[in-house]
Design a protein around this motif. Structure first.
Motif, PDB file in Angstrom:
ATOM      1  N   PRO A  30      56.302  24.660  75.540  1.00  0.00           N
ATOM      2  CA  PRO A  30      56.268  24.003  74.237  1.00  0.00           C
ATOM      3  C   PRO A  30      57.667  23.557  73.832  1.00  0.00           C
ATOM      4  N   THR A  31      57.777  22.350  73.335  1.00  0.00           N
ATOM      5  CA  THR A  31      59.065  21.803  72.945  1.00  0.00           C
ATOM      6  C   THR A  31      58.933  21.170  71.574  1.00  0.00           C
ATOM      7  N   ILE A  32      59.982  21.280  70.794  1.00  0.00           N
ATOM      8  CA  ILE A  32      60.002  20.638  69.486  1.00  0.00           C
ATOM      9  C   ILE A  32      61.351  19.962  69.312  1.00  0.00           C
ATOM     10  N   THR A  54      54.755  25.904  64.291  1.00  0.00           N
ATOM     11  CA  THR A  54      55.087  26.315  65.659  1.00  0.00           C
ATOM     12  C   THR A  54      54.193  27.490  66.044  1.00  0.00           C
ATOM     13  N   GLU A  56      53.393  28.860  68.709  1.00  0.00           N
ATOM     14  CA  GLU A  56      53.904  29.776  69.731  1.00  0.00           C
ATOM     15  C   GLU A  56      54.698  30.925  69.115  1.00  0.00           C
ATOM     16  N   LEU A  57      55.196  30.744  67.899  1.00  0.00           N
ATOM     17  CA  LEU A  57      55.999  31.786  67.251  1.00  0.00           C
ATOM     18  C   LEU A  57      55.218  32.592  66.222  1.00  0.00           C
ATOM     19  N   GLY A  62      56.086  35.632  71.193  1.00  0.00           N
ATOM     20  CA  GLY A  62      55.974  34.197  71.428  1.00  0.00           C
ATOM     21  C   GLY A  62      57.335  33.557  71.647  1.00  0.00           C
ATOM     22  N   TYR A  64      59.519  29.710  72.204  1.00  0.00           N
ATOM     23  CA  TYR A  64      59.473  28.292  71.872  1.00  0.00           C
ATOM     24  C   TYR A  64      60.731  27.588  72.367  1.00  0.00           C
ATOM     25  N   HIS A  65      60.568  26.484  73.080  1.00  0.00           N
ATOM     26  CA  HIS A  65      61.696  25.669  73.565  1.00  0.00           C
ATOM     27  C   HIS A  65      62.046  24.669  72.472  1.00  0.00           C
ATOM     28  N   LEU A  66      63.251  24.794  71.928  1.00  0.00           N
ATOM     29  CA  LEU A  66      63.730  23.914  70.860  1.00  0.00           C
ATOM     30  C   LEU A  66      64.774  22.971  71.424  1.00  0.00           C
TER      31      LEU A  66
END
Length: 174
Positions: A30-32, A54, A56-57, A62, A64-66
């Motif tokens: 997952p990317t944001i 988000t 995933e969090l 969880g 998360y790719h930021l």
């Protein structure tokens, strides 16, 4: 460069972009992109992530790719507790591969050369010797804010000690 060479190089570049994007999309990471509300305050760039945006969090463990395009930075944000989060540079300090978070072992692992880091970014095995960059996080009102130092300043680095490192306090302001 003549027109033919230009067209050949443009086509090869386009194919490379398509293939690269296809490979990345199959990795299920997952990317944001950073929020447009992100700003610079008190010498830090503050990047807010709303938990409701988000998924995933939402659960402890969880990850998360930021991606923050404007400063060319990629972080891995992990929910380590009900009100605690950690944000680290996603690139392994050995050869630059992207680390993954293993919830069951509570560590970051590099899939390329099997370096592993504790939850505070301290190397614990494998060829990596330098810690991951760790960024201050604050959780308040359903939003985790990641504080990134101004360009040119180094992120917080956890010192390698024999004691268990204590995660950065992310409950301030709550």
């Amino acid at each position: 460069m003549n027109r033919r060479e230009f067209i050949e190089k443009a086509c090869l570049g386009s194919i490379g972009i398509v293939v690269g994007a296809s490979i990345l999309s199959t990795l299920d990471i997952p990317t944001i992109k950073a929020s447009p509300r992100a700003g610079v305050f008190h010498g830090n760039r503050e990047i807010p992530l709303r938990i409701e945006d988000t998924p995933e969090l939402k659960e402890v463990g969880g990850a998360y790719h930021l991606t923050i395009d404007e400063i060319d930075k990629d972080l891995l944000v992990v929910r380590t507790g009900e009100n605690t989060f950690v944000a680290v540079d996603i690139k392994c300090t050995h050869k630059g591969c992207e680390v993954k978070y293993e919830d069951k072992r509570n560590i970051f692992v590099c899939p390329c050369h099997d370096s592993n880091f504790d939850i505070n970014g301290v190397p614990k095995g494998g060829p990596a010797k330098r810690p991951l960059g760790v960024y201050k996080t604050i959780f308040k009102d359903g939003e985790v804010t990641i504080h990134i130092p101004e360009e040119g300043e180094a992120p917080q680095m956890t010192q390698d000690t024999t004691k268990n490192a204590i995660p950065i306090d992310t409950t301030k302001g709550k």
